[in-house]
Design a protein around this motif. Structure first.
Motif, PDB file in Angstrom:
ATOM      1  N   TRP A   1       0.886   6.367   5.326  1.00  0.00           N
ATOM      2  CA  TRP A   1       0.084   6.242   4.103  1.00  0.00           C
ATOM      3  C   TRP A   1      -1.405   6.346   4.433  1.00  0.00           C
ATOM      4  O   TRP A   1      -2.147   7.043   3.725  1.00  0.00           O
ATOM      5  CB  TRP A   1       0.370   4.903   3.427  1.00  0.00           C
ATOM      6  CG  TRP A   1      -0.418   4.711   2.162  1.00  0.00           C
ATOM      7  CD1 TRP A   1      -0.090   5.115   0.907  1.00  0.00           C
ATOM      8  CD2 TRP A   1      -1.706   4.070   2.043  1.00  0.00           C
ATOM      9  NE1 TRP A   1      -1.084   4.780   0.016  1.00  0.00           N
ATOM     10  CE2 TRP A   1      -2.084   4.135   0.685  1.00  0.00           C
ATOM     11  CE3 TRP A   1      -2.563   3.460   2.956  1.00  0.00           C
ATOM     12  CZ2 TRP A   1      -3.280   3.605   0.224  1.00  0.00           C
ATOM     13  CZ3 TRP A   1      -3.759   2.933   2.489  1.00  0.00           C
ATOM     14  CH2 TRP A   1      -4.111   3.003   1.139  1.00  0.00           C
ATOM     15  N   TYR A   2      -1.865   5.682   5.474  1.00  0.00           N
ATOM     16  CA  TYR A   2      -3.269   5.753   5.867  1.00  0.00           C
ATOM     17  C   TYR A   2      -3.679   7.206   6.156  1.00  0.00           C
ATOM     18  O   TYR A   2      -4.732   7.675   5.706  1.00  0.00           O
ATOM     19  CB  TYR A   2      -3.523   4.907   7.117  1.00  0.00           C
ATOM     20  CG  TYR A   2      -3.790   3.451   6.865  1.00  0.00           C
ATOM     21  CD1 TYR A   2      -4.763   3.036   5.951  1.00  0.00           C
ATOM     22  CD2 TYR A   2      -3.097   2.460   7.577  1.00  0.00           C
ATOM     23  CE1 TYR A   2      -5.026   1.701   5.734  1.00  0.00           C
ATOM     24  CE2 TYR A   2      -3.357   1.110   7.367  1.00  0.00           C
ATOM     25  CZ  TYR A   2      -4.317   0.736   6.440  1.00  0.00           C
ATOM     26  OH  TYR A   2      -4.580  -0.598   6.235  1.00  0.00           O
ATOM     27  N   ARG A   3      -2.858   7.912   6.914  1.00  0.00           N
ATOM     28  CA  ARG A   3      -3.197   9.282   7.315  1.00  0.00           C
ATOM     29  C   ARG A   3      -3.218  10.222   6.116  1.00  0.00           C
ATOM     30  O   ARG A   3      -4.016  11.163   6.070  1.00  0.00           O
ATOM     31  CB  ARG A   3      -2.201   9.770   8.361  1.00  0.00           C
ATOM     32  CG  ARG A   3      -2.304   9.001   9.677  1.00  0.00           C
ATOM     33  CD  ARG A   3      -1.294   9.471  10.696  1.00  0.00           C
ATOM     34  NE  ARG A   3      -1.579  10.847  11.125  1.00  0.00           N
ATOM     35  CZ  ARG A   3      -0.840  11.516  11.993  1.00  0.00           C
ATOM     36  NH1 ARG A   3       0.253  10.951  12.512  1.00  0.00           N
ATOM     37  NH2 ARG A   3      -1.166  12.740  12.348  1.00  0.00           N
TER      38      ARG A   3
ATOM     39  N   GLU B   1     -10.542  11.069   6.843  1.00  0.00           N
ATOM     40  CA  GLU B   1     -11.296  10.794   8.069  1.00  0.00           C
ATOM     41  C   GLU B   1     -10.578   9.772   8.952  1.00  0.00           C
ATOM     42  O   GLU B   1     -11.189   9.188   9.855  1.00  0.00           O
ATOM     43  CB  GLU B   1     -12.696  10.270   7.707  1.00  0.00           C
ATOM     44  CG  GLU B   1     -12.772   8.855   7.139  1.00  0.00           C
ATOM     45  CD  GLU B   1     -12.408   8.747   5.661  1.00  0.00           C
ATOM     46  OE1 GLU B   1     -12.690   7.684   5.071  1.00  0.00           O
ATOM     47  OE2 GLU B   1     -11.843   9.714   5.097  1.00  0.00           O
ATOM     48  N   TYR B   2      -9.311   9.549   8.716  1.00  0.00           N
ATOM     49  CA  TYR B   2      -8.595   8.522   9.467  1.00  0.00           C
ATOM     50  C   TYR B   2      -8.611   8.847  10.960  1.00  0.00           C
ATOM     51  O   TYR B   2      -8.295   9.966  11.372  1.00  0.00           O
ATOM     52  CB  TYR B   2      -7.150   8.405   8.979  1.00  0.00           C
ATOM     53  CG  TYR B   2      -6.495   7.110   9.411  1.00  0.00           C
ATOM     54  CD1 TYR B   2      -6.912   5.896   8.883  1.00  0.00           C
ATOM     55  CD2 TYR B   2      -5.482   7.115  10.360  1.00  0.00           C
ATOM     56  CE1 TYR B   2      -6.332   4.707   9.286  1.00  0.00           C
ATOM     57  CE2 TYR B   2      -4.890   5.920  10.771  1.00  0.00           C
ATOM     58  CZ  TYR B   2      -5.323   4.721  10.224  1.00  0.00           C
ATOM     59  OH  TYR B   2      -4.744   3.548  10.631  1.00  0.00           O
TER      60      TYR B   2
ATOM     61  N   LYS C   1       0.812  -1.214   0.000  1.00  0.00           N
ATOM     62  CA  LYS C   1       0.000   0.000   0.000  1.00  0.00           C
ATOM     63  C   LYS C   1       0.848   1.268   0.000  1.00  0.00           C
ATOM     64  O   LYS C   1       0.416   2.309  -0.486  1.00  0.00           O
ATOM     65  CB  LYS C   1      -0.975  -0.016   1.179  1.00  0.00           C
ATOM     66  CG  LYS C   1      -0.336  -0.094   2.542  1.00  0.00           C
ATOM     67  CD  LYS C   1      -1.377   0.036   3.656  1.00  0.00           C
ATOM     68  CE  LYS C   1      -2.384  -1.094   3.660  1.00  0.00           C
ATOM     69  NZ  LYS C   1      -1.799  -2.408   4.029  1.00  0.00           N
ATOM     70  N   HIS C   2       2.050   1.199   0.573  1.00  0.00           N
ATOM     71  CA  HIS C   2       2.901   2.391   0.600  1.00  0.00           C
ATOM     72  C   HIS C   2       4.014   2.320  -0.459  1.00  0.00           C
ATOM     73  O   HIS C   2       5.083   2.899  -0.290  1.00  0.00           O
ATOM     74  CB  HIS C   2       3.497   2.614   1.998  1.00  0.00           C
ATOM     75  CG  HIS C   2       4.293   1.467   2.541  1.00  0.00           C
ATOM     76  ND1 HIS C   2       5.522   1.105   2.053  1.00  0.00           N
ATOM     77  CD2 HIS C   2       4.021   0.592   3.551  1.00  0.00           C
ATOM     78  CE1 HIS C   2       6.003   0.084   2.735  1.00  0.00           C
ATOM     79  NE2 HIS C   2       5.097  -0.253   3.648  1.00  0.00           N
ATOM     80  N   SER C   3       3.750   1.618  -1.552  1.00  0.00           N
ATOM     81  CA  SER C   3       4.747   1.499  -2.614  1.00  0.00           C
ATOM     82  C   SER C   3       5.059   2.858  -3.227  1.00  0.00           C
ATOM     83  O   SER C   3       4.257   3.802  -3.173  1.00  0.00           O
ATOM     84  CB  SER C   3       4.251   0.540  -3.699  1.00  0.00           C
ATOM     85  OG  SER C   3       3.041   1.015  -4.256  1.00  0.00           O
ATOM     86  N   PHE C   4       6.231   2.959  -3.820  1.00  0.00           N
ATOM     87  CA  PHE C   4       6.687   4.228  -4.390  1.00  0.00           C
ATOM     88  C   PHE C   4       5.827   4.613  -5.596  1.00  0.00           C
ATOM     89  O   PHE C   4       5.567   3.795  -6.470  1.00  0.00           O
ATOM     90  CB  PHE C   4       8.150   4.096  -4.809  1.00  0.00           C
ATOM     91  CG  PHE C   4       8.735   5.344  -5.391  1.00  0.00           C
ATOM     92  CD1 PHE C   4       8.862   6.500  -4.631  1.00  0.00           C
ATOM     93  CD2 PHE C   4       9.153   5.381  -6.718  1.00  0.00           C
ATOM     94  CE1 PHE C   4       9.400   7.661  -5.170  1.00  0.00           C
ATOM     95  CE2 PHE C   4       9.697   6.522  -7.259  1.00  0.00           C
ATOM     96  CZ  PHE C   4       9.822   7.667  -6.484  1.00  0.00           C
ATOM     97  N   LYS C   5       5.401   5.881  -5.640  1.00  0.00           N
ATOM     98  CA  LYS C   5       4.498   6.329  -6.696  1.00  0.00           C
ATOM     99  C   LYS C   5       5.147   7.311  -7.686  1.00  0.00           C
ATOM    100  O   LYS C   5       4.508   7.770  -8.613  1.00  0.00           O
ATOM    101  CB  LYS C   5       3.274   7.020  -6.071  1.00  0.00           C
ATOM    102  CG  LYS C   5       2.440   6.115  -5.166  1.00  0.00           C
ATOM    103  CD  LYS C   5       1.882   4.929  -5.920  1.00  0.00           C
ATOM    104  CE  LYS C   5       0.864   4.144  -5.106  1.00  0.00           C
ATOM    105  NZ  LYS C   5       1.443   3.486  -3.932  1.00  0.00           N
TER     106      LYS C   5
END
Length: 326
Positions: free
Chosen positions: A306-308, A313-314, A61-65
């Motif tokens: 990554w979630y935040r 609304e995290y 989910k936090h892979s490099f973009k």
């Protein structure tokens, strides 16, 4: 006349023994140094790092973009390949557990080929000492074998991997090396697996209060990790049909996710702590715990970030990996 390969093995054994080289300690010491160094860079100065390093370190989910490095991209494999090293871990852990139980049951020293292998991996025949009794070894081996078995089941039959998700080949290789080394470390300083020693008889009456406590804590963590992983799996399924409806990373809710972004990583650390504390006299198990704790913590911090950033609304009360603290 000795076979050439035996001669080579003898030279290797003598070198390892003379210079007190413990391959297991070297492996996990290298893992710790690498994750702490690069994890620290990723945590504090990531924006200044080359894309190649960021791309190599991040996955899931936090892979490099950003703009990818062609060479690093060439060294990436599907994240679903995680299931491969759990196939290996299943076989390797049950093999070790079988050899341990057989040795304890027969009350005799482990076979010569096992002793020789442990001498090579564990610091040489002159330097391996008995530090763990048979009962403790059976408890620790049972824990790790059950964990490998459940993770094999999850990754091969339950978990839903995104077809687009990749991991660096180094992450894939580390998975094999970790389970290879951790399972060997269960036996390397155990009675019956050190030259000149015999296993002690196993009896439930010999279980200590600490061992019973840690078995209880382990099984709670083991079950809760499965429950947490099922929450993640069900996010990608249609609740009515059970079919996969998405491969996107969604916001998990319920269970320990109400407290943590990565409860499954926290529980992994708890389970390894239970084993490592039982094996406290063995230095390699202290290194294994530090490796697991540092690796899970760095990954959990990146996941939390990554979630935040992804979900406005995290929940603000959720921590990354340690309830109420971190």
């Amino acid at each position: 006349m000795a076979a050439p390969e035996n001669g080579i093995l003898e030279v290797l054994e003598n070198l390892l023994d003379r210079y007190k080289i413990n391959l297991l300690q070297m492996m996990f010491g290298t893992f710790i140094a690498t994750i702490v160094f690069f994890g620290g860079l990723m945590t504090f100065v990531e924006k200044y790092l080359p894309n190649s390093i960021r791309q190599s370190f991040r996955y899931g989910k936090h892979s490099f973009k950003g703009e990818t490095d062609p060479l690093v991209a060439w060294l990436e494999v599907p994240k679903s390949w995680f299931k491969h090293f759990y196939v290996f871990a299943l076989f390797w852990s049950w093999l070790a557990f079988y050899v341990l139980v057989s040795t304890v049951r027969e009350q005799k020293e482990a076979p010569e080929y096992v002793l020789r292998f442990l001498d090579i991996m564990g610091g040489g025949r002159s330097h391996r000492k008995v530090e763990i009794d048979s009962t403790t070894a059976c408890v620790g081996a049972l824990m790790l074998t059950l964990q490998c078995t459940r993770r094999f089941y999850e990754t091969n039959f339950v978990q839903i991997f995104s077809k687009k998700s990749k991991i660096n080949l180094s992450h894939y290789a580390v998975g094999y090396v970790h389970y290879f080394g951790a399972i060997i470390a269960l036996l390397s300083n155990t009675s019956g697996f050190v030259r000149g020693s015999k296993p002690m008889e196993f009896s439930l009456d010999k279980l200590t209060g600490q061992q019973i406590l840690y078995l209880g804590v382990f099984f709670v963590a083991w079950q809760q990790q499965y429950a947490s992983n099922m929450i993640l799996v069900n996010l990608r399924k249609d609740p009515r049909t059970g079919n996969v409806k998405t491969e996107k990373h969604l916001l998990p809710k319920g269970g320990l996710f109400n407290l943590l972004s990565s409860p499954h990583m926290f529980l992994e650390v708890v389970m390894y702590f239970c084993i490592a504390d039982l094996y406290m006299p063995v230095k390699i198990w202290r290194l294994i715990f530090l490796w697991v704790a540092s690796n899970q913590t760095i990954n959990a911090l990146l996941t939390h970030k990554w979630y935040r950033e992804t979900f406005k609304e995290y929940p603000k009360n959720r921590r990354a990996i340690i309830p109420f603290l971190l």
